[in-house]
Motif scaffolding. Structure first.
Motif, PDB file in Angstrom:
ATOM      1  N   PRO A   1     -10.479 -22.970   4.168  1.00 14.69           N
ATOM      2  CA  PRO A   1     -11.660 -23.334   3.386  1.00 14.69           C
ATOM      3  C   PRO A   1     -12.252 -22.106   2.708  1.00 14.69           C
ATOM      4  N   LYS A   2     -13.173 -22.338   1.812  1.00 16.79           N
ATOM      5  CA  LYS A   2     -13.828 -21.268   1.066  1.00 16.79           C
ATOM      6  C   LYS A   2     -14.518 -20.293   2.012  1.00 16.79           C
ATOM      7  N   ALA A   3     -14.357 -18.999   1.766  1.00 14.80           N
ATOM      8  CA  ALA A   3     -14.954 -17.981   2.622  1.00 14.80           C
ATOM      9  C   ALA A   3     -16.459 -17.911   2.414  1.00 14.80           C
ATOM     10  N   ASP A   4     -17.198 -17.756   3.512  1.00 15.47           N
ATOM     11  CA  ASP A   4     -18.645 -17.558   3.446  1.00 15.47           C
ATOM     12  C   ASP A   4     -19.006 -16.083   3.397  1.00 15.47           C
ATOM     13  N   PHE A   5     -18.119 -15.231   3.937  1.00 15.75           N
ATOM     14  CA  PHE A   5     -18.388 -13.793   3.995  1.00 15.75           C
ATOM     15  C   PHE A   5     -17.159 -13.008   3.559  1.00 15.75           C
ATOM     16  N   ARG A   6     -17.403 -11.874   2.925  1.00 19.23           N
ATOM     17  CA  ARG A   6     -16.323 -10.968   2.531  1.00 19.23           C
ATOM     18  C   ARG A   6     -16.464  -9.679   3.341  1.00 19.23           C
ATOM     19  N   PHE A   7     -15.421  -9.373   4.111  1.00 22.28           N
ATOM     20  CA  PHE A   7     -15.413  -8.171   4.939  1.00 22.28           C
ATOM     21  C   PHE A   7     -14.669  -7.048   4.212  1.00 22.28           C
ATOM     22  N   PRO A   8     -14.916  -5.793   4.593  1.00 18.76           N
ATOM     23  CA  PRO A   8     -14.210  -4.674   3.948  1.00 18.76           C
ATOM     24  C   PRO A   8     -12.695  -4.813   4.025  1.00 18.76           C
ATOM     25  N   GLN A   9     -12.194  -5.357   5.156  1.00 21.87           N
ATOM     26  CA  GLN A   9     -10.738  -5.495   5.314  1.00 21.87           C
ATOM     27  C   GLN A   9     -10.134  -6.455   4.297  1.00 21.87           C
ATOM     28  N   ASP A  10     -10.964  -7.324   3.713  1.00 19.10           N
ATOM     29  CA  ASP A  10     -10.450  -8.280   2.734  1.00 19.10           C
ATOM     30  C   ASP A  10     -10.101  -7.633   1.401  1.00 19.10           C
ATOM     31  N   GLU A  11     -10.497  -6.377   1.208  1.00 19.06           N
ATOM     32  CA  GLU A  11     -10.217  -5.719  -0.071  1.00 19.06           C
ATOM     33  C   GLU A  11      -9.700  -4.297   0.101  1.00 19.06           C
ATOM     34  N   ASP A  12      -9.177  -3.982   1.302  1.00 19.42           N
ATOM     35  CA  ASP A  12      -8.686  -2.630   1.590  1.00 19.42           C
ATOM     36  C   ASP A  12      -7.180  -2.474   1.425  1.00 19.42           C
ATOM     37  N   ASP A  13      -6.483  -3.488   0.929  1.00 19.80           N
ATOM     38  CA  ASP A  13      -5.026  -3.414   0.884  1.00 19.80           C
ATOM     39  C   ASP A  13      -4.509  -2.404  -0.128  1.00 19.80           C
ATOM     40  N   ASP A  14      -5.382  -1.944  -1.060  1.00 21.42           N
ATOM     41  CA  ASP A  14      -4.937  -0.948  -2.048  1.00 21.42           C
ATOM     42  C   ASP A  14      -5.456   0.440  -1.718  1.00 21.42           C
ATOM     43  N   ALA A  15      -5.973   0.623  -0.490  1.00 20.06           N
ATOM     44  CA  ALA A  15      -6.470   1.936  -0.071  1.00 20.06           C
ATOM     45  C   ALA A  15      -5.309   2.783   0.459  1.00 20.06           C
ATOM     46  N   ILE A  16      -5.620   3.970   0.987  1.00 14.34           N
ATOM     47  CA  ILE A  16      -4.578   4.828   1.549  1.00 14.34           C
ATOM     48  C   ILE A  16      -3.928   4.122   2.742  1.00 14.34           C
ATOM     49  N   ASP A  17      -2.741   4.584   3.107  1.00 19.90           N
ATOM     50  CA  ASP A  17      -1.894   3.863   4.049  1.00 19.90           C
ATOM     51  C   ASP A  17      -2.582   3.546   5.372  1.00 19.90           C
ATOM     52  N   GLU A  18      -3.272   4.548   5.973  1.00 21.18           N
ATOM     53  CA  GLU A  18      -3.855   4.325   7.285  1.00 21.18           C
ATOM     54  C   GLU A  18      -5.036   3.365   7.236  1.00 21.18           C
ATOM     55  N   VAL A  19      -5.626   3.173   6.054  1.00 18.69           N
ATOM     56  CA  VAL A  19      -6.708   2.191   5.893  1.00 18.69           C
ATOM     57  C   VAL A  19      -6.138   0.821   5.556  1.00 18.69           C
TER      58      VAL A  19
END
Length: 235
Positions: free
Chosen positions: A150-168
């Motif tokens: 279902p539609k997300a109610d909250f957006r967490f940092p992990q939801d948009e960290d896939d393009d960060a440095i490898d360890e993140v």
């Protein structure tokens, strides 16, 4: 109202199935704090709330004793009802507490302790409600395919960290299939109640924003009146 999926077995998701006990422990703490409030703050209501909490919790533990891996329509209804009962009861208690604080009750130290109990129970209650409503609840979040969530109610940092440095990016939703657990919602609820605004997670829906507003307002009013009451006692 969207149809509630019935989940009874594991899917091909790689997300870690959530443990039941962090949420149970937090709920028990909230019920104990609620039941230990002074008699002059609330009377019958606290016993009714504690009784309802226990009655609803027992079948929920029975269907998922260790991990949140099964869900039916009735278990979903009970889970939501339990979180809503805790939150609504606590809002009534906050109003009662504020009336006593404003009314200049002579039980100053007792009221200050009660304010802390109510505030902690409020943080736990809202964390449970956030945990239950976001993306279909704790079972659906880890068991259903992301395309079916279902539609997300909250957006967490992990939801948009896939393009960060490898360890993140290694711990992001896109890379590791990360999904929020009760601890994440508890931290989010705690920080919202202390900062009176979002911190690491952001509300995306109207209901999430309204719930966060209610929690923040309650926390702010309790803090303001407790400080004023404490100053009057010192003076």
């Amino acid at each position: 109202m969207p149809r509630t999926p019935t989940i009874t077995q594991h899917t091909t998701r790689t997300a870690r199935i959530e443990h039941r006990w962090p949420a149970v422990f937090a709920l028990v703490v909230a019920l104990v704090l609620y039941g230990a409030l002074p008699n002059d703050l609330i009377t019958v209501q606290r016993y009714v709330t504690v009784a309802i909490g226990i009655v609803l919790l027992i079948p929920l533990i029975a269907i998922n004793p260790h991990h949140m891996s099964r869900q039916t329509r009735w278990s979903r209804t009970l889970s939501l009802a339990l979180a809503i009962v805790i939150v609504l009861s606590n809002q009534i208690t906050i109003v009662s507490l504020l009336l006593l604080l404003v009314g200049g009750s002579e039980e100053g130290p007792s009221l200050l302790q009660s304010a802390l109990q109510v505030w902690v129970a409020n943080v736990i209650g809202f964390a449970l409600l956030y945990w239950e409503i976001d993306r279909g609840g704790p079972v659906i979040r880890t068991m259903a395919k992301r395309s079916d969530l279902p539609k997300a109610d909250f957006r967490f940092p992990q939801d948009e960290d896939d393009d960060a440095i490898d360890e993140v990016s290694a711990g992001s939703s896109g890379t590791s299939d990360w999904t929020a657990s009760y601890v994440d919602y508890f931290y989010f609820s705690l920080s919202n109640s202390m900062a009176f605004s979002p911190t690491d997670a952001m509300p995306l829906t109207s209901r999430a924003k309204l719930l966060m507003s209610l929690e923040s307002f309650g926390g702010f009013v309790i803090l303001a009146l407790v400080i004023a009451r404490a100053v009057s006692l010192i003076g």
